[in-house]
Design a protein around this motif. Structure first.
Motif, PDB file in Angstrom:
ATOM      1  N   VAL A  63       4.957  -7.539   0.633  1.00 19.45           N
ATOM      2  CA  VAL A  63       4.891  -7.981   2.025  1.00 19.45           C
ATOM      3  C   VAL A  63       3.476  -8.406   2.392  1.00 19.45           C
ATOM      4  N   ASP A  64       3.345  -9.678   2.757  1.00 18.23           N
ATOM      5  CA  ASP A  64       2.084 -10.213   3.275  1.00 18.23           C
ATOM      6  C   ASP A  64       2.379 -10.927   4.578  1.00 18.23           C
ATOM      7  N   GLY A  65       1.435 -10.942   5.490  1.00 25.32           N
ATOM      8  CA  GLY A  65       1.581 -11.710   6.715  1.00 25.32           C
ATOM      9  C   GLY A  65       2.732 -11.236   7.580  1.00 25.32           C
ATOM     10  N   VAL A  66       3.468 -12.203   8.119  1.00 22.35           N
ATOM     11  CA  VAL A  66       4.560 -11.915   9.047  1.00 22.35           C
ATOM     12  C   VAL A  66       5.758 -11.329   8.313  1.00 22.35           C
ATOM     13  N   CYS A  67       6.240 -10.214   8.835  1.00 23.27           N
ATOM     14  CA  CYS A  67       7.436  -9.545   8.297  1.00 23.27           C
ATOM     15  C   CYS A  67       8.204  -9.063   9.517  1.00 23.27           C
ATOM     16  N   ALA A  68       9.160  -9.865   9.986  1.00 26.63           N
ATOM     17  CA  ALA A  68       9.733  -9.620  11.307  1.00 26.63           C
ATOM     18  C   ALA A  68      11.248  -9.726  11.288  1.00 26.63           C
ATOM     19  N   THR A  70      -0.216  -5.865   2.226  1.00 27.93           N
ATOM     20  CA  THR A  70      -1.607  -6.274   2.278  1.00 27.93           C
ATOM     21  C   THR A  70      -2.167  -5.856   3.636  1.00 27.93           C
ATOM     22  N   ALA A  71      -3.479  -5.946   3.767  1.00 25.55           N
ATOM     23  CA  ALA A  71      -4.100  -5.613   5.047  1.00 25.55           C
ATOM     24  C   ALA A  71      -3.622  -6.537   6.166  1.00 25.55           C
ATOM     25  N   GLY A  72      -3.158  -7.717   5.803  1.00 27.86           N
ATOM     26  CA  GLY A  72      -2.694  -8.673   6.801  1.00 27.86           C
ATOM     27  C   GLY A  72      -1.219  -8.584   7.125  1.00 27.86           C
ATOM     28  N   ALA A  73      -0.513  -7.635   6.530  1.00 26.43           N
ATOM     29  CA  ALA A  73       0.922  -7.510   6.802  1.00 26.43           C
ATOM     30  C   ALA A  73       1.152  -7.003   8.224  1.00 26.43           C
ATOM     31  N   MET A 129       3.932  -3.264  13.588  1.00 27.34           N
ATOM     32  CA  MET A 129       3.283  -2.155  12.900  1.00 27.34           C
ATOM     33  C   MET A 129       2.198  -2.732  11.996  1.00 27.34           C
ATOM     34  N   SER A 130       0.975  -2.250  12.138  1.00 30.76           N
ATOM     35  CA  SER A 130      -0.109  -2.748  11.294  1.00 30.76           C
ATOM     36  C   SER A 130       0.055  -2.244   9.865  1.00 30.76           C
ATOM     37  N   ALA A 131      -0.662  -2.861   8.955  1.00 30.16           N
ATOM     38  CA  ALA A 131      -0.605  -2.439   7.557  1.00 30.16           C
ATOM     39  C   ALA A 131      -1.105  -1.007   7.393  1.00 30.16           C
ATOM     40  N   ASP A 132      -2.191  -0.661   8.093  1.00 28.46           N
ATOM     41  CA  ASP A 132      -2.716   0.708   7.988  1.00 28.46           C
ATOM     42  C   ASP A 132      -1.707   1.726   8.508  1.00 28.46           C
ATOM     43  N   PHE A 181       4.705   1.644   3.612  1.00 26.00           N
ATOM     44  CA  PHE A 181       4.156   1.026   2.407  1.00 26.00           C
ATOM     45  C   PHE A 181       3.782   2.097   1.394  1.00 26.00           C
ATOM     46  N   ASN A 182       4.084   1.812   0.133  1.00 24.11           N
ATOM     47  CA  ASN A 182       3.654   2.696  -0.950  1.00 24.11           C
ATOM     48  C   ASN A 182       2.195   2.474  -1.300  1.00 24.11           C
ATOM     49  N   ALA A 183       1.713   1.240  -1.097  1.00 27.41           N
ATOM     50  CA  ALA A 183       0.311   0.917  -1.385  1.00 27.41           C
ATOM     51  C   ALA A 183      -0.008  -0.421  -0.738  1.00 27.41           C
ATOM     52  N   LEU A 184      -1.296  -0.653  -0.491  1.00 24.28           N
ATOM     53  CA  LEU A 184      -1.784  -1.937  -0.007  1.00 24.28           C
ATOM     54  C   LEU A 184      -2.668  -2.572  -1.071  1.00 24.28           C
TER      55      LEU A 184
END
Length: 283
Positions: free
Chosen positions: A126-131, A147-150, A191-194, A202-205
């Motif tokens: 998952v990167d960027g927009v996930c909606a 990613t940090a941008g998810a 929801m932010s990536a963090d 997320f399992n990992a970024l």
């Protein structure tokens, strides 16, 4: 009378040659990992009626795949999926009758059920927009890398609909907790990536350029394992939601006894005795 083995197996087939029209599909060189690419990057990879149906049919068909051991799903162009296409889905839905609307909502739910029912572990990158429906496909996956941008949004409320869509009220609380799920479903905020990492979504970024590579590496590790046993694990992870502890322990006792009859179990023992690494073949 027993059904002939040839008839019982007639649905089994390889999926390396699967050729979808509404997304991309490719298979790793060893034939074990299939990759779905949602490929409408100019619109952030929204789904159409046909894409929903074809994705549903793919995951239903993977139950019978003789080659695919794990699946990666991602989006082209730096975004995962923006949900249902506003012009090709949302607009037409406003003109449909109730029976037609119910056909559609059941079809979208069938995609989630098919993802949960196929024996292959599914990894969402998952990167960027996930909606919207994209967030639900990520949620229905077994593992999620981001990613940090998810930015993941269950935004149904923002288009005047309930947060109860495609199984969200069942799946999301189990992954991130009831209170957090309630907030996201009532507000529709992203929801932010963090947050996703801290909450267990997320399992990992990973850095964006490495995301797909990391997803494929994880899929390859899983595909190299005892894939029949992985299928049992996936089934019981799903089925045990509705079991008490006594039922769950009995179900796992039966499942493990079945796995102990596989050649992979024997291979693992022989490799242990020989002080070598077992090579699993999924049988």
């Amino acid at each position: 009378m027993d059904q002939p083995a040839s008839d019982m197996r007639h649905h089994k087939r390889p999926f390396a040659d699967f050729a979808p029209r509404h997304f991309l599909w490719r298979v790793s060189a060893d034939g074990k990992v299939g990759t779905v690419t949602l490929n409408r990057p100019e619109r952030k990879n929204p789904l159409t009626f046909d894409a929903y149906a074809e994705l549903r049919d793919l995951f239903r068909g993977l139950v019978y795949a003789t080659d695919i051991k794990a699946v990666v799903i991602h989006g082209a162009g730096g975004n995962f999926c923006s949900g249902g296409d506003v012009h090709e889905i949302i607009g037409p839905l406003t003109r449909m009758s109730m029976p037609e609307l119910l056909d559609f909502t059941r079809m979208t739910g069938d995609l989630i059920k098919a993802m949960r029912a196929c024996p292959q572990p599914v990894i969402a990158a998952v990167d960027g927009v996930c909606a919207g429906a994209g967030a639900m496909m990520a949620l229905a996956s077994d593992l999620r890398l981001g990613t940090a941008g998810a930015r993941t949004a269950f935004l149904f409320v923002r288009v005047g609909l309930a947060g109860a869509d495609m199984g969200a009220c069942s799946l999301l609380p189990r992954v991130i907790g009831q209170g957090r799920a309630s907030e996201l479903l009532y507000t529709g905020r992203a929801m932010s990536a963090d947050e996703g990492l801290q909450w267990g979504f997320f399992n990992a970024l990973h850095d964006s350029p490495l995301l797909l590579e990391e997803a494929h590496a994880l899929a390859a590790r899983i595909a190299a394992g005892p894939t029949f046993a992985h299928g049992i694990t996936k089934k019981l992870l799903h089925q045990e939601w509705n079991m008490g502890l006594d039922e769950a322990i009995e179900a796992e006792a039966q499942a493990q006894a079945i796995c102990m009859q596989t050649e992979d179990f024997r291979r693992a023992y022989e490799a242990f005795v020989a002080k070598s690494t077992p090579t699993f073949e999924g049988n």
